[in-house]
Design a protein around this motif. Sequence first.
Motif, PDB file in Angstrom:
ATOM      1  N   ALA A  90      25.343  12.680  68.724  1.00  0.00           N
ATOM      2  CA  ALA A  90      26.503  13.454  68.279  1.00  0.00           C
ATOM      3  C   ALA A  90      27.546  13.377  69.374  1.00  0.00           C
ATOM      4  O   ALA A  90      27.218  13.523  70.563  1.00  0.00           O
ATOM      5  CB  ALA A  90      26.131  14.898  67.999  1.00  0.00           C
ATOM      6  N   VAL A  91      28.782  13.134  68.986  1.00  0.00           N
ATOM      7  CA  VAL A  91      29.890  13.053  69.933  1.00  0.00           C
ATOM      8  C   VAL A  91      30.767  14.282  69.729  1.00  0.00           C
ATOM      9  O   VAL A  91      31.198  14.560  68.606  1.00  0.00           O
ATOM     10  CB  VAL A  91      30.708  11.759  69.727  1.00  0.00           C
ATOM     11  CG1 VAL A  91      31.996  11.798  70.547  1.00  0.00           C
ATOM     12  CG2 VAL A  91      29.870  10.544  70.096  1.00  0.00           C
ATOM     13  N   VAL A  92      31.023  14.998  70.820  1.00  0.00           N
ATOM     14  CA  VAL A  92      31.736  16.267  70.755  1.00  0.00           C
ATOM     15  C   VAL A  92      33.004  16.184  71.599  1.00  0.00           C
ATOM     16  O   VAL A  92      32.968  15.704  72.739  1.00  0.00           O
ATOM     17  CB  VAL A  92      30.847  17.423  71.260  1.00  0.00           C
ATOM     18  CG1 VAL A  92      31.551  18.764  71.086  1.00  0.00           C
ATOM     19  CG2 VAL A  92      29.503  17.421  70.536  1.00  0.00           C
ATOM     20  N   ALA A  93      34.124  16.643  71.031  1.00  0.00           N
ATOM     21  CA  ALA A  93      35.393  16.661  71.765  1.00  0.00           C
ATOM     22  C   ALA A  93      36.181  17.896  71.327  1.00  0.00           C
ATOM     23  O   ALA A  93      36.734  17.919  70.227  1.00  0.00           O
ATOM     24  CB  ALA A  93      36.208  15.396  71.507  1.00  0.00           C
ATOM     25  N   ALA A  94      36.176  18.927  72.175  1.00  0.00           N
ATOM     26  CA  ALA A  94      36.940  20.149  71.894  1.00  0.00           C
ATOM     27  C   ALA A  94      36.636  20.694  70.502  1.00  0.00           C
ATOM     28  O   ALA A  94      37.539  21.011  69.725  1.00  0.00           O
ATOM     29  CB  ALA A  94      38.439  19.872  72.041  1.00  0.00           C
ATOM     30  N   TYR A  95      35.353  20.845  70.197  1.00  0.00           N
ATOM     31  CA  TYR A  95      34.942  21.330  68.881  1.00  0.00           C
ATOM     32  C   TYR A  95      35.255  22.810  68.716  1.00  0.00           C
ATOM     33  O   TYR A  95      35.840  23.231  67.727  1.00  0.00           O
ATOM     34  CB  TYR A  95      33.453  21.058  68.683  1.00  0.00           C
ATOM     35  CG  TYR A  95      32.875  21.538  67.373  1.00  0.00           C
ATOM     36  CD1 TYR A  95      33.638  21.564  66.198  1.00  0.00           C
ATOM     37  CD2 TYR A  95      31.545  21.951  67.295  1.00  0.00           C
ATOM     38  CE1 TYR A  95      33.091  21.989  65.000  1.00  0.00           C
ATOM     39  CE2 TYR A  95      30.992  22.374  66.108  1.00  0.00           C
ATOM     40  CZ  TYR A  95      31.763  22.395  64.961  1.00  0.00           C
ATOM     41  OH  TYR A  95      31.223  22.826  63.772  1.00  0.00           O
ATOM     42  N   GLY A  96      34.857  23.625  69.676  1.00  0.00           N
ATOM     43  CA  GLY A  96      35.201  25.039  69.608  1.00  0.00           C
ATOM     44  C   GLY A  96      34.101  25.953  69.129  1.00  0.00           C
ATOM     45  O   GLY A  96      34.294  27.169  69.073  1.00  0.00           O
ATOM     46  N   ILE A 155      26.190   8.352  64.037  1.00  0.00           N
ATOM     47  CA  ILE A 155      26.762   9.427  64.846  1.00  0.00           C
ATOM     48  C   ILE A 155      27.325  10.527  63.953  1.00  0.00           C
ATOM     49  O   ILE A 155      27.822  10.258  62.856  1.00  0.00           O
ATOM     50  CB  ILE A 155      27.898   8.854  65.729  1.00  0.00           C
ATOM     51  CG1 ILE A 155      27.330   7.933  66.800  1.00  0.00           C
ATOM     52  CG2 ILE A 155      28.742   9.940  66.377  1.00  0.00           C
ATOM     53  CD1 ILE A 155      28.386   7.156  67.528  1.00  0.00           C
ATOM     54  N   ALA A 156      27.280  11.751  64.455  1.00  0.00           N
ATOM     55  CA  ALA A 156      28.113  12.826  63.909  1.00  0.00           C
ATOM     56  C   ALA A 156      29.221  13.078  64.919  1.00  0.00           C
ATOM     57  O   ALA A 156      28.982  13.047  66.132  1.00  0.00           O
ATOM     58  CB  ALA A 156      27.314  14.099  63.695  1.00  0.00           C
ATOM     59  N   PHE A 157      30.411  13.313  64.430  1.00  0.00           N
ATOM     60  CA  PHE A 157      31.526  13.639  65.320  1.00  0.00           C
ATOM     61  C   PHE A 157      31.866  15.104  65.142  1.00  0.00           C
ATOM     62  O   PHE A 157      31.946  15.611  64.019  1.00  0.00           O
ATOM     63  CB  PHE A 157      32.760  12.787  65.019  1.00  0.00           C
ATOM     64  CG  PHE A 157      33.913  13.090  65.935  1.00  0.00           C
ATOM     65  CD1 PHE A 157      33.896  12.649  67.244  1.00  0.00           C
ATOM     66  CD2 PHE A 157      34.989  13.853  65.501  1.00  0.00           C
ATOM     67  CE1 PHE A 157      34.940  12.946  68.105  1.00  0.00           C
ATOM     68  CE2 PHE A 157      36.038  14.152  66.347  1.00  0.00           C
ATOM     69  CZ  PHE A 157      36.008  13.699  67.666  1.00  0.00           C
ATOM     70  N   MET A 158      32.104  15.791  66.272  1.00  0.00           N
ATOM     71  CA  MET A 158      32.380  17.225  66.246  1.00  0.00           C
ATOM     72  C   MET A 158      33.614  17.500  67.094  1.00  0.00           C
ATOM     73  O   MET A 158      33.586  17.347  68.326  1.00  0.00           O
ATOM     74  CB  MET A 158      31.165  18.008  66.762  1.00  0.00           C
ATOM     75  CG  MET A 158      29.855  17.552  66.148  1.00  0.00           C
ATOM     76  SD  MET A 158      28.384  18.399  66.786  1.00  0.00           S
ATOM     77  CE  MET A 158      28.374  19.838  65.711  1.00  0.00           C
ATOM     78  N   VAL A 207      41.587  17.012  63.169  1.00  0.00           N
ATOM     79  CA  VAL A 207      40.398  16.177  62.965  1.00  0.00           C
ATOM     80  C   VAL A 207      40.024  16.106  61.490  1.00  0.00           C
ATOM     81  O   VAL A 207      39.680  15.028  60.976  1.00  0.00           O
ATOM     82  CB  VAL A 207      39.219  16.701  63.807  1.00  0.00           C
ATOM     83  CG1 VAL A 207      37.894  16.110  63.322  1.00  0.00           C
ATOM     84  CG2 VAL A 207      39.429  16.357  65.278  1.00  0.00           C
ATOM     85  N   GLN A 208      40.105  17.222  60.777  1.00  0.00           N
ATOM     86  CA  GLN A 208      39.794  17.194  59.357  1.00  0.00           C
ATOM     87  C   GLN A 208      40.745  16.271  58.607  1.00  0.00           C
ATOM     88  O   GLN A 208      40.319  15.479  57.748  1.00  0.00           O
ATOM     89  CB  GLN A 208      39.852  18.601  58.759  1.00  0.00           C
ATOM     90  CG  GLN A 208      39.527  18.617  57.259  1.00  0.00           C
ATOM     91  CD  GLN A 208      39.417  20.008  56.676  1.00  0.00           C
ATOM     92  OE1 GLN A 208      39.355  20.991  57.412  1.00  0.00           O
ATOM     93  NE2 GLN A 208      39.406  20.115  55.356  1.00  0.00           N
ATOM     94  N   LEU A 209      42.022  16.362  58.921  1.00  0.00           N
ATOM     95  CA  LEU A 209      43.004  15.494  58.254  1.00  0.00           C
ATOM     96  C   LEU A 209      42.706  14.021  58.501  1.00  0.00           C
ATOM     97  O   LEU A 209      42.750  13.196  57.582  1.00  0.00           O
ATOM     98  CB  LEU A 209      44.413  15.842  58.741  1.00  0.00           C
ATOM     99  CG  LEU A 209      44.958  17.211  58.319  1.00  0.00           C
ATOM    100  CD1 LEU A 209      46.291  17.489  59.013  1.00  0.00           C
ATOM    101  CD2 LEU A 209      45.130  17.276  56.803  1.00  0.00           C
ATOM    102  N   THR A 238      34.139  20.129  62.029  1.00  0.00           N
ATOM    103  CA  THR A 238      35.378  20.639  62.602  1.00  0.00           C
ATOM    104  C   THR A 238      35.525  22.111  62.231  1.00  0.00           C
ATOM    105  O   THR A 238      34.841  22.611  61.332  1.00  0.00           O
ATOM    106  CB  THR A 238      36.590  19.814  62.114  1.00  0.00           C
ATOM    107  OG1 THR A 238      37.764  20.193  62.843  1.00  0.00           O
ATOM    108  CG2 THR A 238      36.832  20.014  60.629  1.00  0.00           C
ATOM    109  N   GLN A 239      36.400  22.816  62.943  1.00  0.00           N
ATOM    110  CA  GLN A 239      36.613  24.225  62.648  1.00  0.00           C
ATOM    111  C   GLN A 239      37.232  24.389  61.258  1.00  0.00           C
ATOM    112  O   GLN A 239      38.009  23.532  60.808  1.00  0.00           O
ATOM    113  CB  GLN A 239      37.545  24.830  63.700  1.00  0.00           C
ATOM    114  CG  GLN A 239      36.934  24.902  65.076  1.00  0.00           C
ATOM    115  CD  GLN A 239      36.371  26.280  65.390  1.00  0.00           C
ATOM    116  OE1 GLN A 239      36.536  27.225  64.626  1.00  0.00           O
ATOM    117  NE2 GLN A 239      35.720  26.397  66.523  1.00  0.00           N
ATOM    118  N   PRO A 240      36.918  25.478  60.568  1.00  0.00           N
ATOM    119  CA  PRO A 240      37.503  25.708  59.244  1.00  0.00           C
ATOM    120  C   PRO A 240      39.028  25.806  59.329  1.00  0.00           C
ATOM    121  O   PRO A 240      39.582  26.112  60.383  1.00  0.00           O
ATOM    122  CB  PRO A 240      36.899  27.056  58.818  1.00  0.00           C
ATOM    123  CG  PRO A 240      35.674  27.219  59.658  1.00  0.00           C
ATOM    124  CD  PRO A 240      35.975  26.545  60.959  1.00  0.00           C
TER     125      PRO A 240
END
Length: 302
Positions: free
Chosen positions: A82-88, A3-6, A48-50, A31-33
């Motif tokens: 791919a799993v997406v949750a409030a990616y933006g 999976i990719a997580f976004m 998410v990045q953290l 994730t967003q920059p």
Amino acid sequence: MRIAFMGTPDFAVPTLDALLAAGHEVAAVYTQPPRRAGRGKVLLPSPVQLRAEAAGLEVRTPVSLKGAEAQAAFAALDLEAAVVAAYGLILPQPILEAPEYGCLNVHASMLPRWRGAAPIQRAILAGDTRTGVTIMQMEQGLDTGPMLAIVPTEIGRKTAGELTAELAGMGATLMVHVLGLLPGEVGRMKQNEARATYAPKIEKQEARLDFTKRAVEAERQVRAFNPAPGAFFEYQGERIRVLAAEVGTLNGPPGTVLDHGLTIACAEGSLVPSLVQRAGRGAMTTAELLRGFVIPAGTVLA
């Protein structure tokens, strides 16, 4: 499953945690920059990045996925889903089609109600009694794809912050359940377009309390904008945030302070703040505020 997580905000973190706990192989996290925030405008990575870096996962922060290079890098992951949750970020068609089972999204409403950026706040503002989470198969439209699973919950007197945390946990559990049904047959329900409503992004000016509305609507503003951006009124040029309030029965000209306890008249009924915050200070009860910051009865607030 590979999976990719976004995802980007705190809402997305429980889903990432649930995927890892369930034993899925997270090939990469999108994730967003990092954004500049705070008085020092320091670059801060997303929640998410953290979390992803703490788990030792590869993190990717593209500013867009529209370019051929970004799309090729995504396809090279050879994903099952791919799993997406409030990616933006908007996912172009090549991204949506790259994983074997496509891109699955955790959306914080019972679709097709409240498609868009701010479903939790809009549900509270509208006076909805229930909301929920939906797992949907993503397509090019704005939250228009077929629904794979949906679970409701009662809104009650919950704030947006409380509801966000609850729905984040529910969505994480539901996503793991749906992934567990793959590659078998998963029921897909088409959305009823006639019932669709939209949840546009919250603008800061919407948080100004509108005392020309009924008190029940002002109280919804308080809950919908807690913790951010914070419902507020202004007095003597200072912005006072209202973090919690009750609906009162006193009546008077809208915006008028009716007593020495900061009961504020609305078009119908009154708003009785119970937890407030002055600029640069911590939250305090209304009684604590009024000990050193008197707002006399008869004052008309804006």
